[in-house]
Design an enzyme around this catalytic site. Structure first.
Site, PDB file in Angstrom:
ATOM      1  N   GLY A  16       0.831  -1.211   0.000  1.00 50.62           N
ATOM      2  CA  GLY A  16       0.000   0.000   0.000  1.00 50.62           C
ATOM      3  C   GLY A  16       0.858   1.250   0.000  1.00 50.62           C
ATOM      4  O   GLY A  16       1.854   1.319   0.712  1.00 50.62           O
ATOM      5  N   ARG A  77       0.964  -5.129  -5.176  1.00 53.21           N
ATOM      6  CA  ARG A  77       1.085  -6.262  -4.248  1.00 53.21           C
ATOM      7  C   ARG A  77       1.210  -7.511  -5.123  1.00 53.21           C
ATOM      8  O   ARG A  77       0.332  -7.762  -5.960  1.00 53.21           O
ATOM      9  CB  ARG A  77      -0.161  -6.389  -3.367  1.00 53.21           C
ATOM     10  CG  ARG A  77      -0.448  -5.158  -2.494  1.00 53.21           C
ATOM     11  CD  ARG A  77      -1.581  -5.489  -1.528  1.00 53.21           C
ATOM     12  NE  ARG A  77      -2.194  -4.310  -0.947  1.00 53.21           N
ATOM     13  CZ  ARG A  77      -1.770  -3.687   0.148  1.00 53.21           C
ATOM     14  NH1 ARG A  77      -0.691  -4.118   0.775  1.00 53.21           N
ATOM     15  NH2 ARG A  77      -2.414  -2.641   0.622  1.00 53.21           N
ATOM     16  N   ASP A 108       5.543  -5.229   5.993  1.00 53.61           N
ATOM     17  CA  ASP A 108       6.146  -6.537   6.315  1.00 53.61           C
ATOM     18  C   ASP A 108       5.979  -7.555   5.190  1.00 53.61           C
ATOM     19  O   ASP A 108       6.848  -8.399   4.981  1.00 53.61           O
ATOM     20  CB  ASP A 108       5.664  -7.071   7.676  1.00 53.61           C
ATOM     21  CG  ASP A 108       4.160  -7.136   7.782  1.00 53.61           C
ATOM     22  OD1 ASP A 108       3.469  -6.669   6.853  1.00 53.61           O
ATOM     23  OD2 ASP A 108       3.665  -7.661   8.793  1.00 53.61           O
ATOM     24  N   THR A 131       4.442   2.399   5.510  1.00 54.20           N
ATOM     25  CA  THR A 131       3.030   2.003   5.618  1.00 54.20           C
ATOM     26  C   THR A 131       2.339   2.944   6.598  1.00 54.20           C
ATOM     27  O   THR A 131       2.968   3.392   7.564  1.00 54.20           O
ATOM     28  CB  THR A 131       2.862   0.545   6.122  1.00 54.20           C
ATOM     29  OG1 THR A 131       1.504   0.353   6.546  1.00 54.20           O
ATOM     30  CG2 THR A 131       3.761   0.216   7.302  1.00 54.20           C
ATOM     31  N   ASP A 133       0.137   2.042   8.608  1.00 58.51           N
ATOM     32  CA  ASP A 133      -0.393   1.269   9.746  1.00 58.51           C
ATOM     33  C   ASP A 133       0.460   1.341  11.020  1.00 58.51           C
ATOM     34  O   ASP A 133      -0.017   1.015  12.101  1.00 58.51           O
ATOM     35  CB  ASP A 133      -0.538  -0.213   9.349  1.00 58.51           C
ATOM     36  CG  ASP A 133      -1.500  -0.405   8.192  1.00 58.51           C
ATOM     37  OD1 ASP A 133      -2.347   0.479   7.971  1.00 58.51           O
ATOM     38  OD2 ASP A 133      -1.384  -1.434   7.493  1.00 58.51           O
ATOM     39  N   ASP A 135       2.655  -0.652  12.022  1.00 59.27           N
ATOM     40  CA  ASP A 135       2.612  -1.971  12.656  1.00 59.27           C
ATOM     41  C   ASP A 135       3.919  -2.744  12.502  1.00 59.27           C
ATOM     42  O   ASP A 135       3.944  -3.958  12.656  1.00 59.27           O
ATOM     43  CB  ASP A 135       1.457  -2.792  12.047  1.00 59.27           C
ATOM     44  CG  ASP A 135       1.598  -2.942  10.538  1.00 59.27           C
ATOM     45  OD1 ASP A 135       2.403  -2.202   9.921  1.00 59.27           O
ATOM     46  OD2 ASP A 135       0.912  -3.799   9.965  1.00 59.27           O
ATOM     47  N   ARG A 177      -5.321  -2.212   9.119  1.00 62.62           N
ATOM     48  CA  ARG A 177      -5.308  -3.668   8.933  1.00 62.62           C
ATOM     49  C   ARG A 177      -5.586  -4.344  10.268  1.00 62.62           C
ATOM     50  O   ARG A 177      -6.641  -4.101  10.852  1.00 62.62           O
ATOM     51  CB  ARG A 177      -3.966  -4.128   8.341  1.00 62.62           C
ATOM     52  CG  ARG A 177      -4.037  -5.449   7.640  1.00 62.62           C
ATOM     53  CD  ARG A 177      -2.705  -5.832   7.046  1.00 62.62           C
ATOM     54  NE  ARG A 177      -2.343  -5.038   5.912  1.00 62.62           N
ATOM     55  CZ  ARG A 177      -2.752  -5.271   4.674  1.00 62.62           C
ATOM     56  NH1 ARG A 177      -3.530  -6.302   4.425  1.00 62.62           N
ATOM     57  NH2 ARG A 177      -2.384  -4.510   3.676  1.00 62.62           N
ATOM     58  N   GLU A 228     -10.389  -0.999  11.541  1.00 62.23           N
ATOM     59  CA  GLU A 228     -10.986  -1.923  10.564  1.00 62.23           C
ATOM     60  C   GLU A 228     -10.808  -3.411  10.908  1.00 62.23           C
ATOM     61  O   GLU A 228     -11.611  -4.231  10.488  1.00 62.23           O
ATOM     62  CB  GLU A 228     -10.431  -1.645   9.168  1.00 62.23           C
ATOM     63  CG  GLU A 228      -8.938  -1.902   9.037  1.00 62.23           C
ATOM     64  CD  GLU A 228      -8.417  -1.717   7.613  1.00 62.23           C
ATOM     65  OE1 GLU A 228      -9.224  -1.563   6.692  1.00 62.23           O
ATOM     66  OE2 GLU A 228      -7.183  -1.741   7.450  1.00 62.23           O
ATOM     67  N   GLN A 260      -7.045   8.224   3.918  1.00 60.51           N
ATOM     68  CA  GLN A 260      -5.952   8.202   4.900  1.00 60.51           C
ATOM     69  C   GLN A 260      -4.597   7.886   4.276  1.00 60.51           C
ATOM     70  O   GLN A 260      -3.550   8.102   4.886  1.00 60.51           O
ATOM     71  CB  GLN A 260      -6.232   7.142   5.986  1.00 60.51           C
ATOM     72  CG  GLN A 260      -7.450   7.444   6.817  1.00 60.51           C
ATOM     73  CD  GLN A 260      -8.005   6.198   7.487  1.00 60.51           C
ATOM     74  OE1 GLN A 260      -7.747   5.941   8.642  1.00 60.51           O
ATOM     75  NE2 GLN A 260      -8.786   5.418   6.752  1.00 60.51           N
TER      76      GLN A 260
HETATM   77  O1  F6P Z   1      -1.447  -1.381   4.812  1.00 64.79           O
HETATM   78  C1  F6P Z   1      -2.057  -0.190   4.450  1.00 64.79           C
HETATM   79  C2  F6P Z   1      -3.546  -0.387   4.268  1.00 64.79           C
HETATM   80  O2  F6P Z   1      -4.123   0.852   3.888  1.00 64.79           O
HETATM   81  C3  F6P Z   1      -4.283  -0.974   5.450  1.00 64.79           C
HETATM   82  O3  F6P Z   1      -4.540  -0.042   6.462  1.00 64.79           O
HETATM   83  C4  F6P Z   1      -5.517  -1.528   4.795  1.00 64.79           C
HETATM   84  O4  F6P Z   1      -6.027  -2.618   5.526  1.00 64.79           O
HETATM   85  C5  F6P Z   1      -5.001  -1.992   3.465  1.00 64.79           C
HETATM   86  O5  F6P Z   1      -3.789  -1.295   3.219  1.00 64.79           O
HETATM   87  C6  F6P Z   1      -5.962  -1.760   2.317  1.00 64.79           C
HETATM   88  O6  F6P Z   1      -5.368  -2.248   1.164  1.00 64.79           O
HETATM   89  P1  F6P Z   1      -6.007  -2.151  -0.279  1.00 64.79           P
HETATM   90  O7  F6P Z   1      -5.885  -0.747  -0.728  1.00 64.79           O
HETATM   91  O8  F6P Z   1      -5.167  -3.068  -1.102  1.00 64.79           O
HETATM   92  O9  F6P Z   1      -7.425  -2.569  -0.147  1.00 64.79           O
END
Ligand code: F6P
Length: 328
Positions: A16, A77, A108, A131, A133, A135, A177, A228, A260
Site C-alpha cells: 500500500g 502487491r 512486512d 506504511t 499502519d 505496525d 489492517r 478496521e 488516509q
Molecule cells: O497497509 C495499508 C492499508 O491501507 C491498510 O490499512 C488496509 O487494511 C489496506 O492497506 C488496504 O489495502 P487495499 O488498498 O489493497 O485494499
C-alpha cells in the site's frame, strides 16, 4: 566512506502506498548519486522487478517530489513473490541490469519477499518501513503514519461538529489492517468517547452500557473510533447492532478509507523518510544486508527482516487507560 564497490542501487515501493514514500525515494537517489552510485528506479514494486521495468534515475528525477503523496515509482502487491521460482526470476533481472544493491520501501509483506532474495539468492537488500499502519517491529514510527493520523484527525474534527449539532453517535472506521495504532492516536487526539481496536476483546453489551452512562452524564453526541480489523466487525455492522439494542439513539457511520493513504506528507514523515532513505544507502555501502532500517529514540537502527516480519509493535496499554479516563 567507501561505497563497498556498489555500482548500481535499485529502489522500489511495494504494498500500500504511504505519504512520505516519495521523500524516501528522493533520499535514496540523492545519497546514491552523492556517493558515486547509479540509482535505478524499479516501477510498480515487485511486479516491475519481475518484468524488468527499470530506469536510471538522476538527481532531477526526484526534484520537487518531497511534498507529493503516493509514489512516483508506483506500487503493487504481488502475492506469489514468496515462490522461490518467481523470486529467482526477479533476482535474474537485477543481475542482468547490474544492480548490486536494492532498497525496498514497504511493509512486512514486502520485507518477506526481500528476505527471500537476501537469504536464498544472496541479494544485498535493505528495507524501509513504509506504511500508514505503524505496525512494523523495529521502528518507533513508519513512514506515512504521521500524515495518515493527521488526515484522520482533521476529518474526525469535522464529523464532531455535525455529531454535536444533531446529537448523533458517529461510528468512524479508520484503517490499520490488524493493528490499532491509527485508531488509538486518532481517538486520543479527537477526544473520542470510545475506541474499538483489534488488540482487545470487545463486547457490544459493554459498549452499549458505556454509551448509556455517557448519555446519563449529559453527553449528547459521541464519536466511536472503530479500527478496521476489530473483532466486532465493521463500523457499519457495529452501528447496526447498537441501534438494535439502543433504538432511541441516532447513529451514523463514516468509513474514512483510502483518504488516509493520500495527501502531502507531514513534516515528520518527510524528515523520517529523508533520514531513513539516506541510512539505507549507507547501510548497503557498509555491507549491511537483510535488515530493515528504522528509527528508535531518534537513532537509526537495523532490524533483521526475520524479526521485522515476525514480531509486532505493541499498543501502549497505559494510553488506552488514559483515553478512557479522559473521555468521561
Ligand atoms: O497497509 C495499508 C492499508 O491501507 C491498510 O490499512 C488496509 O487494511 C489496506 O492497506 C488496504 O489495502 P487495499 O488498498 O489493497 O485494499
Amino acid at each position: 566512506m567507501v561505497n563497498g564497490e556498489l555500482k548500481k542501487i535499485g529502489v522500489l515501493t511495494s504494498g500500500g502506498d504511504a505519504p512520505g514514500m516519495n521523500a524516501a525515494i528522493r533520499a535514496v537517489v540523492r545519497t546514491a548519486i552523492y556517493n558515486g552510485i547509479q540509482p535505478v528506479g524499479i516501477r510498480r514494486g515487485y511486479a516491475g522487478l519481475l518484468e524488468g521495468d527499470f530506469y536510471e534515475m538522476q538527481s532531477n528525477s526526484v526534484a520537487k517530489i518531497i511534498q507529493q503523496g503516493g509514489t512516483i515509482l508506483k506500487s503493487s502487491r504481488v502475492s506469489n513473490f514468496k515462490d522461490p521460482e518467481v523470486c529467482g526470476k526477479a533476482v535474474e533481472n537485477l543481475r542482468k541490469e547490474g544492480i548490486d544493491g536494492l532498497v525496498v520501501i514497504g511493509g512486512d509483506g514486502s520485507f518477506r519477499g526481500a528476505n527471500l532474495m537476501h537469504k536464498e539468492f544472496g541479494v544485498r537488500v535493505v528495507g524501509l518501513p513504509g506504511t500508514i499502519d505503524n505496525d512494523i517491529f523495529g521502528t518507533d514510527y513508519t513512514i506515512g503514519f504521521d500524515t495518515a493520523i493527521n488526515t484522520a484527525v482533521d476529518a474526525i474534527d469535522k464529523i464532531r461538529d455535525t455529531a454535536d449539532s444533531h446529537n448523533l453517535i458517529f461510528f468512524v472506521e479508520v484503517m490499520g489492517r490488524d493493528a490499532g495504532f491509527i485508531a488509538q492516536y486518532t481517538a486520543i487526539s479527537t477526544g473520542a468517547e470510545a475506541m474499538i481496536i483489534p488488540e482487545t476483546e470487545n463486547n457490544l453489551d459493554d459498549l452499549c452500557q458505556y454509551l448509556e452512562k455517557e448519555r446519563r452524564s449529559n453527553k449528547t453526541s459521541g464519536i466511536i473510533i472503530v479500527s478496521e480489523g476489530a473483532d466486532l466487525g465493521s463500523a457499519e455492522q457495529i452501528a447496526e447492532e447498537v441501534k438494535k439494542r439502543l433504538p432511541n439513539y441516532e447513529a451514523r457511520v463514516t468509513t474514512l478509507g483510502h483518504v488516509q493513504r493520500g495527501g502531502s506528507p507531514s513534516c515528520r514523515d518527510r524528515v523520517l523518510a529523508s533520514i531513513l532513505g539516506n541510512a539505507a544507502v549507507e547501510a548497503l555501502m557498509n555491507g549491511i544486508s537483510g535488515v530493515m532500517v528504522g528509527q528508535i529514540n531518534n537513532e537509526v537502527t537495523y532490524t533483521t527482516f526475520d524479526d521485522a516480519c515476525s514480531k509486532h509493535n505493541h499498543i501502549n496499554w497505559k494510553w488506552q487507560q488514559i483515553a478512557h479516563v479522559l473521555s468521561i
